[in-house]
Design an enzyme around this catalytic site. Sequence first.
Site, mmCIF file in Angstrom:
data_model
loop_
_atom_site.group_PDB
_atom_site.id
_atom_site.type_symbol
_atom_site.label_atom_id
_atom_site.label_comp_id
_atom_site.label_asym_id
_atom_site.label_seq_id
_atom_site.Cartn_x
_atom_site.Cartn_y
_atom_site.Cartn_z
ATOM 1 N N SER A 136 0.851 -1.190 0.000
ATOM 2 C CA SER A 136 0.000 0.000 0.000
ATOM 3 C C SER A 136 0.881 1.233 0.000
ATOM 4 O O SER A 136 1.956 1.245 0.620
ATOM 5 C CB SER A 136 -0.906 0.029 1.233
ATOM 6 N N TYR A 150 -1.856 -0.147 10.377
ATOM 7 C CA TYR A 150 -1.998 -0.741 9.044
ATOM 8 C C TYR A 150 -0.805 -0.370 8.175
ATOM 9 O O TYR A 150 -0.210 -1.233 7.509
ATOM 10 C CB TYR A 150 -3.295 -0.247 8.401
#
Length: 258
Positions: A136, A150
């Site tokens: 990501s 995250y």
Amino acid sequence: MLNLELSGKRVLVTGGTKGIGRAVVGLFLAQGANVMTSARQSDLEMPGGFLVAADLSTREGCEALAAAAKTRLGGVDIIVHVLGGSSAPGGGFAALDDEQWQRELDLNLFPAVRLDRALLPDMLARGQGVIIHVTSIQSRLPLPEATTAYAAAKAALSTYSKSLSKEVSPKGVRVVRVSPGWVETEASVALAERLAQQAGTDYEGGKQIIMGTLGGIPLGRPSTPTEVADLIGFLASPRAASITGGEFVIDGGTVPTA
């Protein structure tokens, strides 16, 4: 449709029942590959492929999926680790206790580590294979209010992937990373709609709120799951035979540096 020379390939896709993962599964099936994925629910259907009920946030779930891949596919040629997400609350670092941190690692890092450890030896024995880790851009652009854990887990996945590529690429197994920005999945659509309702605007207004939070997307829109799947399909194919160790960003220009 462009022929990516994937017909007959044995492919394992994690997180393959929705969003990017579902688009990846669809691409490989359309290319004639034999595809397996997993879901926590056992009542879902996957026409044309194999669906295994397993919770990959646990060691037992990863072991069950790896065993199914070996028995039902006879091993794998390609692994695409799409599984990921965050359930952490807003509130910055103070809202993240040990349990929250562990949940983010259990979902975003350990499934890839465990499945690679179980399935990679057979690839190395054959001297060929492809592993794709979906990371990501938040590993480089974390949002402190809600995605610190995250983002850190995805950064760990990226570092692990790079190290693995250096170890196994000389032995015939390619390892690459795909780093999406904001992708218009079911979950992101729901988020945009919720933000729109809170702000008294429409869905497009909700999208603008998200893009503003990210610092803007020069392309003017999020990526689609199909666009990410197309990139993954190319990288997994023989057409990308000399590509390994790299990270390929697909974010509409969100990351402001090269």
